[in-house]
Design a protein around this motif. Structure first.
Motif, PDB file in Angstrom:
ATOM      1  N   ILE A   6       0.840  -1.201   0.000  1.00 56.47           N
ATOM      2  CA  ILE A   6       0.000   0.000   0.000  1.00 56.47           C
ATOM      3  C   ILE A   6       0.870   1.243   0.000  1.00 56.47           C
ATOM      4  CG2 ILE A   6      -1.638   1.358   1.363  1.00 56.47           C
ATOM      5  CD1 ILE A   6      -2.839  -1.334   2.294  1.00 56.47           C
ATOM      6  N   GLY A   7       1.906   1.260   0.819  1.00 58.60           N
ATOM      7  CA  GLY A   7       2.802   2.407   0.869  1.00 58.60           C
ATOM      8  C   GLY A   7       3.503   2.662  -0.449  1.00 58.60           C
ATOM      9  N   ILE A   8       3.906   1.604  -1.115  1.00 58.32           N
ATOM     10  CA  ILE A   8       4.624   1.755  -2.383  1.00 58.32           C
ATOM     11  C   ILE A   8       3.686   2.195  -3.496  1.00 58.32           C
ATOM     12  CG2 ILE A   8       5.862   0.488  -4.181  1.00 58.32           C
ATOM     13  CD1 ILE A   8       7.031  -1.260  -1.913  1.00 58.32           C
ATOM     14  N   VAL A   9       2.557   1.503  -3.656  1.00 60.68           N
ATOM     15  CA  VAL A   9       1.670   1.824  -4.776  1.00 60.68           C
ATOM     16  C   VAL A   9       0.925   3.130  -4.569  1.00 60.68           C
ATOM     17  CG1 VAL A   9       1.424  -0.565  -5.512  1.00 60.68           C
ATOM     18  CG2 VAL A   9      -0.274   0.424  -3.971  1.00 60.68           C
ATOM     19  N   SER A  10       0.859   3.625  -3.339  1.00 63.05           N
ATOM     20  CA  SER A  10       0.217   4.923  -3.119  1.00 63.05           C
ATOM     21  C   SER A  10       1.054   6.042  -3.730  1.00 63.05           C
ATOM     22  CB  SER A  10      -0.005   5.172  -1.630  1.00 63.05           C
ATOM     23  OG  SER A  10       1.221   5.357  -0.957  1.00 63.05           O
ATOM     24  N   LYS A  11       2.334   5.812  -3.869  1.00 62.38           N
ATOM     25  CA  LYS A  11       3.223   6.802  -4.505  1.00 62.38           C
ATOM     26  C   LYS A  11       3.258   6.623  -6.019  1.00 62.38           C
ATOM     27  CE  LYS A  11       4.461   8.246  -0.478  1.00 62.38           C
ATOM     28  NZ  LYS A  11       3.711   9.312   0.107  1.00 62.38           N
ATOM     29  N   ASN A  12       3.388   5.363  -6.463  1.00 67.21           N
ATOM     30  CA  ASN A  12       3.449   5.066  -7.896  1.00 67.21           C
ATOM     31  C   ASN A  12       3.179   3.570  -8.084  1.00 67.21           C
ATOM     32  OD1 ASN A  12       3.898   4.929 -10.617  1.00 67.21           O
ATOM     33  ND2 ASN A  12       6.031   5.528 -10.526  1.00 67.21           N
ATOM     34  N   TYR A  13       2.087   3.245  -8.760  1.00 65.99           N
ATOM     35  CA  TYR A  13       1.708   1.843  -8.934  1.00 65.99           C
ATOM     36  C   TYR A  13       2.446   1.176 -10.085  1.00 65.99           C
ATOM     37  CZ  TYR A  13      -1.079   3.244 -12.946  1.00 65.99           C
ATOM     38  OH  TYR A  13      -1.480   3.732 -14.156  1.00 65.99           O
ATOM     39  N   ARG A  14       3.065   1.945 -10.965  1.00 66.45           N
ATOM     40  CA  ARG A  14       3.702   1.362 -12.153  1.00 66.45           C
ATOM     41  C   ARG A  14       4.794   0.362 -11.748  1.00 66.45           C
ATOM     42  NH1 ARG A  14       1.305   3.917 -16.085  1.00 66.45           N
ATOM     43  NH2 ARG A  14       0.880   6.147 -15.974  1.00 66.45           N
ATOM     44  N   GLY A  15       4.749  -0.764 -12.404  1.00 66.04           N
ATOM     45  CA  GLY A  15       5.692  -1.836 -12.104  1.00 66.04           C
ATOM     46  C   GLY A  15       5.116  -2.859 -11.139  1.00 66.04           C
ATOM     47  N   TYR A  16       4.022  -2.519 -10.486  1.00 68.13           N
ATOM     48  CA  TYR A  16       3.416  -3.431  -9.528  1.00 68.13           C
ATOM     49  C   TYR A  16       2.086  -3.992 -10.031  1.00 68.13           C
ATOM     50  CZ  TYR A  16       7.010  -1.896  -6.369  1.00 68.13           C
ATOM     51  OH  TYR A  16       8.222  -1.638  -5.803  1.00 68.13           O
ATOM     52  N   GLU A  17       1.786  -3.784 -11.300  1.00 70.80           N
ATOM     53  CA  GLU A  17       0.549  -4.302 -11.887  1.00 70.80           C
ATOM     54  C   GLU A  17       0.419  -5.820 -11.754  1.00 70.80           C
ATOM     55  OE1 GLU A  17       2.584  -2.188 -13.510  1.00 70.80           O
ATOM     56  OE2 GLU A  17       1.396  -0.460 -14.111  1.00 70.80           O
ATOM     57  N   PRO A  18       1.526  -6.589 -11.799  1.00 69.59           N
ATOM     58  CA  PRO A  18       1.383  -8.041 -11.631  1.00 69.59           C
ATOM     59  C   PRO A  18       0.824  -8.448 -10.259  1.00 69.59           C
ATOM     60  CG  PRO A  18       3.480  -7.540 -12.653  1.00 69.59           C
ATOM     61  CD  PRO A  18       2.889  -6.230 -12.218  1.00 69.59           C
ATOM     62  N   CYS A  19       0.800  -7.543  -9.319  1.00 73.51           N
ATOM     63  CA  CYS A  19       0.237  -7.844  -7.996  1.00 73.51           C
ATOM     64  C   CYS A  19      -1.284  -7.883  -8.005  1.00 73.51           C
ATOM     65  CB  CYS A  19       0.688  -6.798  -6.980  1.00 73.51           C
ATOM     66  SG  CYS A  19       2.453  -6.796  -6.662  1.00 73.51           S
ATOM     67  N   VAL A  20      -1.902  -7.234  -8.972  1.00 76.07           N
ATOM     68  CA  VAL A  20      -3.370  -7.130  -8.998  1.00 76.07           C
ATOM     69  C   VAL A  20      -4.042  -8.504  -9.053  1.00 76.07           C
ATOM     70  CG1 VAL A  20      -5.346  -6.255 -10.284  1.00 76.07           C
ATOM     71  CG2 VAL A  20      -3.373  -4.785  -9.899  1.00 76.07           C
ATOM     72  N   LYS A  52      -7.213  -4.161   3.824  1.00 76.55           N
ATOM     73  CA  LYS A  52      -5.889  -3.834   3.267  1.00 76.55           C
ATOM     74  C   LYS A  52      -5.805  -4.145   1.780  1.00 76.55           C
ATOM     75  CE  LYS A  52      -3.008  -3.994   7.333  1.00 76.55           C
ATOM     76  NZ  LYS A  52      -1.766  -4.503   7.905  1.00 76.55           N
ATOM     77  N   VAL A  53      -6.378  -5.263   1.354  1.00 73.91           N
ATOM     78  CA  VAL A  53      -6.339  -5.622  -0.062  1.00 73.91           C
ATOM     79  C   VAL A  53      -7.147  -4.613  -0.880  1.00 73.91           C
ATOM     80  CG1 VAL A  53      -7.065  -7.343  -1.754  1.00 73.91           C
ATOM     81  CG2 VAL A  53      -5.871  -8.058   0.305  1.00 73.91           C
ATOM     82  N   LEU A  54      -8.327  -4.248  -0.394  1.00 76.96           N
ATOM     83  CA  LEU A  54      -9.133  -3.249  -1.106  1.00 76.96           C
ATOM     84  C   LEU A  54      -8.434  -1.898  -1.135  1.00 76.96           C
ATOM     85  CD1 LEU A  54     -12.663  -4.214   0.209  1.00 76.96           C
ATOM     86  CD2 LEU A  54     -11.794  -4.482  -2.124  1.00 76.96           C
ATOM     87  N   ARG A  55      -7.771  -1.564  -0.053  1.00 80.24           N
ATOM     88  CA  ARG A  55      -7.033  -0.300  -0.006  1.00 80.24           C
ATOM     89  C   ARG A  55      -5.900  -0.306  -1.037  1.00 80.24           C
ATOM     90  NH1 ARG A  55      -6.003   1.017   5.953  1.00 80.24           N
ATOM     91  NH2 ARG A  55      -8.208   1.490   5.968  1.00 80.24           N
ATOM     92  N   ALA A  56      -5.222  -1.430  -1.200  1.00 80.28           N
ATOM     93  CA  ALA A  56      -4.143  -1.524  -2.191  1.00 80.28           C
ATOM     94  C   ALA A  56      -4.702  -1.454  -3.608  1.00 80.28           C
ATOM     95  CB  ALA A  56      -3.362  -2.822  -2.002  1.00 80.28           C
ATOM     96  N   LEU A  57      -5.829  -2.123  -3.850  1.00 83.14           N
ATOM     97  CA  LEU A  57      -6.407  -2.142  -5.192  1.00 83.14           C
ATOM     98  C   LEU A  57      -6.898  -0.772  -5.642  1.00 83.14           C
ATOM     99  CD1 LEU A  57      -8.389  -5.490  -5.166  1.00 83.14           C
ATOM    100  CD2 LEU A  57      -6.401  -4.924  -6.573  1.00 83.14           C
ATOM    101  N   GLN A  58      -7.241   0.108  -4.725  1.00 84.15           N
ATOM    102  CA  GLN A  58      -7.761   1.418  -5.113  1.00 84.15           C
ATOM    103  C   GLN A  58      -6.732   2.262  -5.859  1.00 84.15           C
ATOM    104  OE1 GLN A  58      -8.878   3.863  -1.814  1.00 84.15           O
ATOM    105  NE2 GLN A  58      -6.806   3.966  -0.994  1.00 84.15           N
ATOM    106  N   TYR A  59      -5.463   1.944  -5.719  1.00 93.05           N
ATOM    107  CA  TYR A  59      -4.414   2.731  -6.372  1.00 93.05           C
ATOM    108  C   TYR A  59      -4.158   2.313  -7.813  1.00 93.05           C
ATOM    109  CZ  TYR A  59      -3.542   4.587  -1.765  1.00 93.05           C
ATOM    110  OH  TYR A  59      -3.689   5.197  -0.541  1.00 93.05           O
ATOM    111  N   PHE A  60      -4.715   1.194  -8.223  1.00 93.96           N
ATOM    112  CA  PHE A  60      -4.532   0.723  -9.591  1.00 93.96           C
ATOM    113  C   PHE A  60      -5.706   1.184 -10.444  1.00 93.96           C
ATOM    114  CE2 PHE A  60      -2.115  -2.252  -7.014  1.00 93.96           C
ATOM    115  CZ  PHE A  60      -0.923  -2.315  -7.709  1.00 93.96           C
ATOM    116  N   PRO A  61      -5.458   1.489 -11.719  1.00 96.26           N
ATOM    117  CA  PRO A  61      -6.580   1.889 -12.588  1.00 96.26           C
ATOM    118  C   PRO A  61      -7.506   0.704 -12.861  1.00 96.26           C
ATOM    119  CG  PRO A  61      -4.559   1.708 -13.868  1.00 96.26           C
ATOM    120  CD  PRO A  61      -4.179   1.522 -12.431  1.00 96.26           C
ATOM    121  N   ALA A  62      -8.745   1.014 -13.148  1.00 99.06           N
ATOM    122  CA  ALA A  62      -9.721  -0.025 -13.474  1.00 99.06           C
ATOM    123  C   ALA A  62      -9.331  -0.687 -14.779  1.00 99.06           C
ATOM    124  CB  ALA A  62     -11.107   0.575 -13.578  1.00 99.06           C
TER     125      ALA A  62
END
Length: 70
Positions: A6-20, A52-62
């Motif tokens: 959450i801390g990382i993707v809140s700044k920039n989600y790019r590169g973490y798309e495989p986590c979705v 926590k999972v929903l909070r992390a997912l909110q930073y990724f585009p639909a």
């Protein structure tokens, strides 16, 4: 680990798309109650992890693919 993500993707989600897909898989397992009994809290499977999972997912585009949305 989810808090770190959450801390990382809140700044920039790019590169973490495989986590979705993994995050969605976690939510599906929780929805199906496919967790050990000690992860249940008053009949709800790990509500803190769900949040926590929903909070992390909110930073990724639909997703743009209509097939994925179903």
């Amino acid at each position: 680990l989810t808090s770190l993500l959450i801390g990382i993707v809140s700044k920039n989600y790019r590169g973490y798309e495989p986590c979705v897909p993994r995050l969605v898989d976690i939510l599906e397992r929780l929805r199906e109650r496919d967790v050990p009994q000690h992860y249940m809290y008053y009949g709800i499977p790990t509500p803190w992890l769900q949040v926590k999972v929903l909070r992390a997912l909110q930073y990724f585009p639909a997703p743009e693919d209509p097939a994925v949305l179903k």
